[in-house]
Motif scaffolding. Sequence first.
Motif, PDB file in Angstrom:
ATOM      1  N   ILE A 124       0.872  -1.183   0.000  1.00 55.00           N
ATOM      2  CA  ILE A 124       0.000   0.000   0.000  1.00 55.00           C
ATOM      3  C   ILE A 124       0.902   1.224   0.000  1.00 55.00           C
ATOM      4  CG2 ILE A 124      -1.790   1.235   1.273  1.00 55.00           C
ATOM      5  CD1 ILE A 124      -2.337  -1.428   2.801  1.00 55.00           C
ATOM      6  N   ASP A 125       0.764   2.065  -1.034  1.00 56.68           N
ATOM      7  CA  ASP A 125       1.589   3.270  -1.041  1.00 56.68           C
ATOM      8  C   ASP A 125       0.698   4.504  -1.073  1.00 56.68           C
ATOM      9  OD1 ASP A 125       1.362   4.182  -4.060  1.00 56.68           O
ATOM     10  OD2 ASP A 125       1.750   2.029  -4.105  1.00 56.68           O
ATOM     11  N   GLY A 126       1.263   5.609  -0.628  1.00 59.27           N
ATOM     12  CA  GLY A 126       0.487   6.846  -0.624  1.00 59.27           C
ATOM     13  C   GLY A 126       1.248   7.913   0.125  1.00 59.27           C
ATOM     14  N   MET A 127       0.727   9.166   0.034  1.00 56.19           N
ATOM     15  CA  MET A 127       1.459  10.270   0.665  1.00 56.19           C
ATOM     16  C   MET A 127       1.415  10.171   2.188  1.00 56.19           C
ATOM     17  SD  MET A 127      -0.964  13.641   0.149  1.00 56.19           S
ATOM     18  CE  MET A 127      -0.132  14.715   1.325  1.00 56.19           C
ATOM     19  N   ALA A 128       2.228  10.952   2.822  1.00 56.89           N
ATOM     20  CA  ALA A 128       2.297  10.967   4.283  1.00 56.89           C
ATOM     21  C   ALA A 128       0.908  11.187   4.878  1.00 56.89           C
ATOM     22  CB  ALA A 128       3.221  12.103   4.728  1.00 56.89           C
ATOM     23  N   GLY A 158      10.959   3.508   7.592  1.00 57.78           N
ATOM     24  CA  GLY A 158      11.406   4.083   6.320  1.00 57.78           C
ATOM     25  C   GLY A 158      11.420   5.600   6.354  1.00 57.78           C
ATOM     26  N   HIS A 159      10.512   6.182   7.135  1.00 59.19           N
ATOM     27  CA  HIS A 159      10.426   7.643   7.246  1.00 59.19           C
ATOM     28  C   HIS A 159      10.230   7.994   8.702  1.00 59.19           C
ATOM     29  CE1 HIS A 159       9.116   6.572   3.213  1.00 59.19           C
ATOM     30  NE2 HIS A 159       9.645   7.702   2.832  1.00 59.19           N
ATOM     31  N   ARG A 236       5.615   5.024   1.795  1.00 58.26           N
ATOM     32  CA  ARG A 236       5.313   6.285   1.128  1.00 58.26           C
ATOM     33  C   ARG A 236       5.780   6.253  -0.318  1.00 58.26           C
ATOM     34  NH1 ARG A 236       6.626  11.208   5.296  1.00 58.26           N
ATOM     35  NH2 ARG A 236       5.349  10.454   7.031  1.00 58.26           N
ATOM     36  N   ARG A 237       6.558   5.251  -0.663  1.00 61.47           N
ATOM     37  CA  ARG A 237       7.044   5.135  -2.039  1.00 61.47           C
ATOM     38  C   ARG A 237       6.287   4.036  -2.756  1.00 61.47           C
ATOM     39  NH1 ARG A 237      11.590   7.957  -2.596  1.00 61.47           N
ATOM     40  NH2 ARG A 237      11.619   7.297  -4.758  1.00 61.47           N
ATOM     41  N   LEU A 336       9.654  14.588   6.671  1.00 60.75           N
ATOM     42  CA  LEU A 336      10.313  13.270   6.611  1.00 60.75           C
ATOM     43  C   LEU A 336      10.377  12.739   5.180  1.00 60.75           C
ATOM     44  CD1 LEU A 336       8.775  11.665   9.819  1.00 60.75           C
ATOM     45  CD2 LEU A 336      11.102  12.502   9.515  1.00 60.75           C
ATOM     46  N   SER A 337       9.366  13.081   4.368  1.00 67.49           N
ATOM     47  CA  SER A 337       9.435  12.689   2.953  1.00 67.49           C
ATOM     48  C   SER A 337      10.499  13.515   2.247  1.00 67.49           C
ATOM     49  CB  SER A 337       8.084  12.914   2.261  1.00 67.49           C
ATOM     50  OG  SER A 337       7.168  11.936   2.662  1.00 67.49           O
ATOM     51  N   TYR A 338      10.549  14.806   2.581  1.00 67.70           N
ATOM     52  CA  TYR A 338      11.530  15.706   1.968  1.00 67.70           C
ATOM     53  C   TYR A 338      12.953  15.254   2.277  1.00 67.70           C
ATOM     54  CZ  TYR A 338      13.918  20.138   0.961  1.00 67.70           C
ATOM     55  OH  TYR A 338      14.770  21.094   0.481  1.00 67.70           O
TER      56      TYR A 338
END
Length: 434
Positions: A124-128, A158-159, A236-237, A336-338
Motif C-alpha cells: 500500500i503506497d500513498g502520501m504521508a 522508512g520515514h 510512502r514510495r 520526513l518525505s523531503y
Amino acid sequence: MEPPAGALLRGWRKRALLTQEQLAERAGLNVRTVRRLESGKPWQPRTRSILLLAEALELDGEEQATLVAVTRGLPVPAHRGDPEETGPSSVARTVPRQLPADAATLVGRRRELAILETVTAVSIDGMAGTGKTALAVRAAHRLAPRYPDGQLFVNLHGHARSMAPVEPGEALARLLRTLGVPGEHIPRHIDDRAALYRSVLADRKTLIVLDDAADEQQILPLLPAGSNCRLIVTSRRRLTCLDGVRSLSLETLLPVDAVALFTRMAGRERVTGTPVNVLTEVVRRCGSLPLAVRIAAARLRAHPIWSVRHLLDRLTDDPLAELEAGRHSVTAALDLSYERLSAEQRHAYRVLGSRTGTDFGVDAAAALLNTTARQARRLLDQLADAHLVREAAPGRYRLHDLVRRHASAVHVTSRFPPVRAASDTMTAGTSSPR
Ligand SMILES: Nc1ncnc2c1ncn2[C@@H]1O[C@H](COP(=O)(O)OP(=O)(O)OP(=O)(O)O)[C@@H](O)[C@H]1O
Ligand SMILES: [Mg+2]
C-alpha cells in the motif's frame, strides 16, 4: 539427550527415501560432504550448505533450525510436538500476535479493504498521513483468524525522525527471533537469514505486516515464499519492482468520508448546527488527508470556545501552522518525505511547489527547472513515486494543496540533515547485517 548431527541427518535422509548420492545430487553438494556430516566427524559446514541440505531433505523450519544448531554445536531448539518440551525453548511454540491495536474505526476504504481480502501480497503506497498504516492494521485484524500461526508486525522506519531505515538483515534477525529461532542460531549472512526465514515460514500460516518501508531493497529479503503466508507492506514510495506483490495506491479520502472522520473526531456535539458547506470547506482545507483532518478535529476539541467556523478561518489563514497538535503535525510528516530526497529532487520540489499553479505539464516544469523536458519528466516521475507530486492525467502533474504549501515554505535549514550520497542510500539493503 541431543542426537548428534550425523544421526539426525541420516534419519532425515532415510525418511526422505534418499541414498547419500541422491541427497548430494539433490542438494547440489559433493557426496563427500554428506558422508562427512553423517559420519559425525567434526566439521563446520557453511550455512549455505546446511540450507541446501535442509531444502533437499524437505525439512520444516524447526528441523532446519535444529540442523543449524547441531552442526554448530549449539543447543537444539525445541520441536513443535516434542512431548517433553519445557523451559525457555518452548518459545519456539509461541504464536506471535504483534498487530497494534485497531482502535479507531476506519472511515471509508471499503474498496481497498475488499482488495486486501483477496490478494496474498500487497504493498500500500500513498502520501504521508493518507492512512496506509491504519488501513493495513484494519485489514490485518480482519484477516488474522485465517492465519493461526501468527501475525507479525515490523515497523521498518522508512520515514522516521532521527532514525535510519531498519537494515533488512536486522529486520530478518528480529523476525526470526519472533518466529522462535534462538538468537545464537541466526545465521550471520543476510542471504542465509532470508533463506532460514523462508523455510521457517514455509509450513506456517502467518500474516506479515511490514510497515513504513523505505524502498524495494529493504523489502526484498523479507518476502516470504509460497502461498501459506500473507504479506501487507506499507510505504510512502511506490514499490513497483517486487515480484508477486500487488501495489495499491491509497488516495486521500472522499470529501464525504473526510467530513465523517472530522465529525467523529471532533465530537458530534461540537459539529451540530454547523452548515454542511462549512464542514466541507474545513476538510477541503485539510486536503481530505486523514492525518490533517484528525489534527484539525483535535484542535477544535482542544479549544472548547472555538466554533467550526472559527477553525475554518484559521485554516484559511495558514493551514500548515494550524495543522499541528501535540506530536502530530502535517509539516513534520512531510519533512520526513523531503528528507529522503536527493539534492536535485529537493530543488525540483521547492521550485515546483512555489512556482506552479494547480496543475502543470512537463514543458512548464522543464522551463522552471531550467532543464530538458526529459530530465524534468524523470524528476517528476521520481517525485510522483515518493507521492509528493501526483500525475493527475497523462503528462499533467499536480501537487496536493498541503504539499504545495510545504514545498514553497521549506527552506534548506538546519532542521534537514544533509542529503546522503547516492551510495549511502540504503546500502543496508545489499550489505551484510551487523
Ligand atoms: N480511513 C480512516 N479512518 C479513520 N482514521 C484514519 C483513516 N485513515 C487514517 N486515519 C488516521 O489518520 C492518521 C494518519 O494515518 P496513518 O498513520 O495510517 O497514515 P500513514 O499513511 O500510515 O502515514 P505515514 O506515511 O506517516 O506512515 C492516523 O491517526 C489514523 O488513525
Ligand atoms: Mg504509516
